[in-house]
Design a protein around this motif. Structure first.
Motif, mmCIF file in Angstrom:
data_model
loop_
_atom_site.group_PDB
_atom_site.id
_atom_site.type_symbol
_atom_site.label_atom_id
_atom_site.label_comp_id
_atom_site.label_asym_id
_atom_site.label_seq_id
_atom_site.Cartn_x
_atom_site.Cartn_y
_atom_site.Cartn_z
ATOM 1 N N ILE A 1 0.821 -1.219 0.000
ATOM 2 C CA ILE A 1 0.000 0.000 0.000
ATOM 3 C C ILE A 1 0.843 1.252 0.000
ATOM 4 C CG2 ILE A 1 -0.198 0.218 2.521
ATOM 5 C CD1 ILE A 1 -3.050 0.693 0.022
ATOM 6 N N ALA A 2 2.076 1.139 0.507
ATOM 7 C CA ALA A 2 2.937 2.313 0.613
ATOM 8 C C ALA A 2 3.388 2.811 -0.750
ATOM 9 C CB ALA A 2 4.148 1.975 1.480
ATOM 10 N N GLY A 3 3.397 1.954 -1.774
ATOM 11 C CA GLY A 3 3.855 2.371 -3.093
ATOM 12 C C GLY A 3 2.880 3.272 -3.836
ATOM 13 N N GLY A 4 1.636 3.360 -3.397
ATOM 14 C CA GLY A 4 0.658 4.258 -4.020
ATOM 15 C C GLY A 4 -0.049 3.681 -5.231
ATOM 16 N N LEU A 5 0.283 2.447 -5.618
ATOM 17 C CA LEU A 5 -0.382 1.863 -6.779
ATOM 18 C C LEU A 5 -1.862 1.596 -6.527
ATOM 19 C CD1 LEU A 5 2.326 -0.669 -7.997
ATOM 20 C CD2 LEU A 5 1.670 1.478 -9.069
ATOM 21 N N GLY A 6 -2.256 1.475 -5.247
ATOM 22 C CA GLY A 6 -3.657 1.244 -4.934
ATOM 23 C C GLY A 6 -4.556 2.392 -5.373
ATOM 24 N N ASN A 7 -3.951 3.577 -5.519
ATOM 25 C CA ASN A 7 -4.749 4.730 -5.966
ATOM 26 C C ASN A 7 -5.211 4.566 -7.418
ATOM 27 O OD1 ASN A 7 -4.397 5.985 -3.479
ATOM 28 N ND2 ASN A 7 -2.481 6.972 -4.121
ATOM 29 N N MET A 8 -4.485 3.762 -8.197
ATOM 30 C CA MET A 8 -4.904 3.524 -9.593
ATOM 31 C C MET A 8 -6.270 2.860 -9.658
ATOM 32 S SD MET A 8 -1.319 2.165 -11.244
ATOM 33 C CE MET A 8 -2.185 1.544 -12.664
ATOM 34 N N GLY B 1 -6.590 -7.983 1.031
ATOM 35 C CA GLY B 1 -6.022 -9.340 1.041
ATOM 36 C C GLY B 1 -4.520 -9.321 0.858
ATOM 37 N N GLN B 2 -4.019 -8.550 -0.102
ATOM 38 C CA GLN B 2 -2.587 -8.540 -0.323
ATOM 39 C C GLN B 2 -1.851 -7.896 0.837
ATOM 40 O OE1 GLN B 2 -0.297 -5.838 -1.194
ATOM 41 N NE2 GLN B 2 -1.863 -4.307 -0.650
ATOM 42 N N GLU B 3 -2.488 -6.910 1.506
ATOM 43 C CA GLU B 3 -1.824 -6.257 2.644
ATOM 44 C C GLU B 3 -1.805 -7.186 3.858
ATOM 45 O OE1 GLU B 3 0.581 -3.275 3.534
ATOM 46 O OE2 GLU B 3 -0.581 -3.350 1.660
ATOM 47 N N ILE B 4 -2.880 -7.954 4.065
ATOM 48 C CA ILE B 4 -2.904 -8.936 5.160
ATOM 49 C C ILE B 4 -1.878 -10.028 4.898
ATOM 50 C CG2 ILE B 4 -4.315 -10.719 6.283
ATOM 51 C CD1 ILE B 4 -6.725 -8.856 5.885
ATOM 52 N N TYR B 5 -1.744 -10.428 3.609
ATOM 53 C CA TYR B 5 -0.745 -11.451 3.260
ATOM 54 C C TYR B 5 0.651 -10.950 3.595
ATOM 55 C CZ TYR B 5 2.105 -14.553 0.419
ATOM 56 O OH TYR B 5 3.088 -15.445 0.005
ATOM 57 N N LEU B 6 0.924 -9.693 3.253
ATOM 58 C CA LEU B 6 2.232 -9.127 3.567
ATOM 59 C C LEU B 6 2.446 -9.025 5.066
ATOM 60 C CD1 LEU B 6 2.476 -6.254 0.904
ATOM 61 C CD2 LEU B 6 3.665 -8.463 0.878
ATOM 62 N N VAL C 1 -2.314 -1.995 6.977
ATOM 63 C CA VAL C 1 -3.597 -2.685 6.819
ATOM 64 C C VAL C 1 -4.751 -1.707 7.011
ATOM 65 C CG1 VAL C 1 -5.098 -4.498 7.746
ATOM 66 C CG2 VAL C 1 -2.641 -4.901 7.519
ATOM 67 N N PHE C 2 -4.609 -0.802 7.973
ATOM 68 C CA PHE C 2 -5.650 0.206 8.216
ATOM 69 C C PHE C 2 -5.797 1.127 7.005
ATOM 70 C CE2 PHE C 2 -6.843 4.452 9.685
ATOM 71 C CZ PHE C 2 -8.074 4.176 10.253
ATOM 72 N N ARG C 3 -4.641 1.504 6.431
ATOM 73 C CA ARG C 3 -4.679 2.357 5.236
ATOM 74 C C ARG C 3 -5.365 1.618 4.064
ATOM 75 N NH1 ARG C 3 1.313 4.077 4.252
ATOM 76 N NH2 ARG C 3 0.359 4.910 2.330
ATOM 77 N N ALA C 4 -5.122 0.305 3.997
ATOM 78 C CA ALA C 4 -5.789 -0.476 2.947
ATOM 79 C C ALA C 4 -7.298 -0.492 3.169
ATOM 80 C CB ALA C 4 -5.244 -1.910 2.932
ATOM 81 N N GLY C 5 -7.726 -0.589 4.445
ATOM 82 C CA GLY C 5 -9.161 -0.544 4.732
ATOM 83 C C GLY C 5 -9.771 0.794 4.363
#
Length: 526
Positions: free
Chosen positions: A98-105, A135-140, A151-155
């Motif tokens: 999530i830190a890479g910022g690709l989730g914003n895409m 899911g990918q953040e929980i896996y990490l 994980v909170f940021r992913a939520g």
């Protein structure tokens, strides 16, 4: 929620894929431009490169197959967007999470899916995107490559996906409603335009829309017919006669234009003009009226009035006239009359008969019997007519028939045509005999090439009619014969107009007169 039409979804998806191709190229460029040390900071550099290359390759391939003519349907679009979500999630998993910022895409992906699909499938994309990011953040996190904060940021990002989906769905609904309204209005306008076009084309009044320079924008079939054109022809410029009247009207809008002949074989046409205002500039609306039809309507009113008048004439005049005529006949039978009184009595009887003839003609005209036109083979019909005419007491008459074509047909009421020819032939025989001593009349059967209208020319060898007399030729009670009633030609012209035909007079180059009966167009039934 109203689903977006398939052609609109395809257009929007094509535009969105251009965006994805651009993003893929930027990702590949970033991979080549970044140093190896920066790439090595990702969790799995090798797989990250594969995911990035796959993202660009898939969308470039999609662009090429659509360029080749492939038209994806809704299920193809949904699959393409879900594949995009999977590849972005893979880049996050093999990258820096999530830190890479690709989730914003994926915010753009969720928004695009709700714009393109405008259905529950848009919310499905938002849900899958949220699950993938979480899911990918929980896996990490389970592999000690992330923390609770990530994980909170992913939520929170998942909540953003759903908020974006709901917001865009609302906006898409408004856009869809506006598009539906615009489409319905455009359809109504198109239907009204077609309806107006059909109404204008079927109008009996000629309609022309032109600019001030005489360039025609639209002309209905009636206008083309009145101007002597075929319905399939295109009228680009106004005829010279009509253009002249347009210029006169532009100089003096209150001036009434004079009738003109759009075709040498048709009745004169009356043109009226009106200004047609537009947002930019102005056009001119031209109304063309067939004066033959106007004359026919005037004739019907005239005959109605004449009918009421002749009812009184028949009672008030014919009875005393009959008594006077009978008394004159009795006087002539007397042996006690001297020569002078006998001549006076003959004058009384002759004029009484003439007056009775006038009354008979007026009564005949006032009855105004409705015409029942039918297609007549003029060659065959004339044979029968001439036999009947000569058998009625004019055996010595020389009636010559000149046929230009073997098969010529005209639409006319047969009884009316007989009355007209009776008048014209009787006049022709009388004037030919008066000048040459020989009772000759010629009848020419022909057809006008341009309009396919049949005509009959009645020729004589008489003295003809001078220009001053021609002005009053078809007026009632005008005659050049002292014994005539002046109603024969008037009655003939009225009967022609009742059958939508024309009766015209022309001088013959070799001397004498030529009366032409121009039949209506064979396709004209009203």
């Amino acid at each position: 929620m109203t689903a977006v039409p398939a052609f609109t979804a395809l257009k929007l998806f094509r535009v969105y894929n251009h965006y994805r191709v651009t993003v893929g190229i930027i990702l590949l460029g970033a991979l080549f431009l970044q140093s190896e040390a920066s790439i090595s900071q990702t969790f799995a550099p090798y797989y990250f490169r594969i995911a990035a290359f796959s993202y660009a390759a898939v969308h470039v391939f999609t662009a090429f197959i659509m360029l080749a003519g492939f038209q994806p349907v809704i299920r193809h679009i949904v699959f393409s967007i879900l594949l995009e979500v999977s590849l972005v999630t893979a880049m996050m998993l093999f990258g820096t999470g999530i830190a890479g910022g690709l989730g914003n895409m994926l915010v753009i992906s969720v928004a695009a899916s709700n714009i393109i699909l405008r259905s529950q499938l848009g919310l499905l994309v938002a849900a899958i995107s949220s699950l993938c990011v979480m899911g990918q953040e929980i896996y990490l996190l389970l592999n000690d490559s992330s923390n609770i904060d990530s994980v909170f940021r992913a939520g929170v990002l998942g909540v953003v996906y759903f908020a974006t989906a709901l917001l865009v769905r609302n906006l898409s609904y408004r856009i869809s409603a506006s598009e539906d309204l615009a489409r319905r209005r455009a359809q109504n306008i198109e239907e009204l335009e077609r309806l107006n076009h059909q109404i204008i084309q079927r109008m009996l009044t000629g309609i022309i829309v032109t600019n001030e320079f005489g360039q025609v924008r639209m002309a209905n079939q009636a206008a083309l017919s009145l101007l002597g054109h075929e319905p399939t022809e295109t009228l680009d410029m106004l005829p010279d006669d009509l253009m002249e009247r347009l210029r006169d009207w532009q100089l003096d809008p209150g001036r009434k234009s004079l009738p003109f002949r759009g075709s040498s074989n048709r009745a004169p046409v009356q043109a009226n003009f009106a200004m047609l205002q537009k947002e930019e500039g102005q056009d001119i609306l031209i109304f063309l009226e067939d004066t033959g039809k106007i004359a026919q309507q005037a004739q019907q009113l005239k005959l109605a009035s004449l009918g009421r008048l002749t009812a009184g004439i028949a009672h008030e005049i014919r009875n005393p006239l009959g008594a006077a005529s009978h008394a004159a006949q009795l006087l002539l039978e007397s042996d006690e009359l001297n020569t002078a009184d006998r001549q006076m009595t003959e004058i009384i009887l002759r004029h009484a008969k003439r007056m009775n003839g006038i009354i008979e003609n007026v009564l005949e005209l006032s009855r105004g019997k409705t015409s029942t036109p039918e297609m007549i083979d003029l060659n065959e019909w004339l044979k029968t007519y001439i036999n009947d005419y000569t058998a009625g007491g004019t055996i010595s008459a020389d009636i010559e028939v000149i046929r230009h074509k073997p098969d010529i047909q005209g639409r006319f009421d047969a009884s009316h045509l007989s009355q007209i020819l009776n008048n014209l032939i009787a006049n022709g025989l009388r004037y030919s005999t008066a000048k040459t001593g020989y009772p000759w009349v010629g009848i020419v059967i022909g057809e006008i090439e341009d309009t396919r209208q049949a005509y009959l020319d009645i020729l004589d060898n008489g003295p003809g009619i001078d220009n001053e007399q021609m002005r009053h030729l078809f007026e009632p009670f005008f005659t050049t014969d002292k014994k005539g009633t002046g109603l024969g030609l008037y009655l003939s012209k009225e009967l022609c107009e009742a059958n939508q035909a024309q009766l015209d007079y022309f001088k013959r180059d070799e001397g004498g007169s030529r009366f032409r009966i121009t039949f209506p167009h064979p396709k004209r039934t009203t």
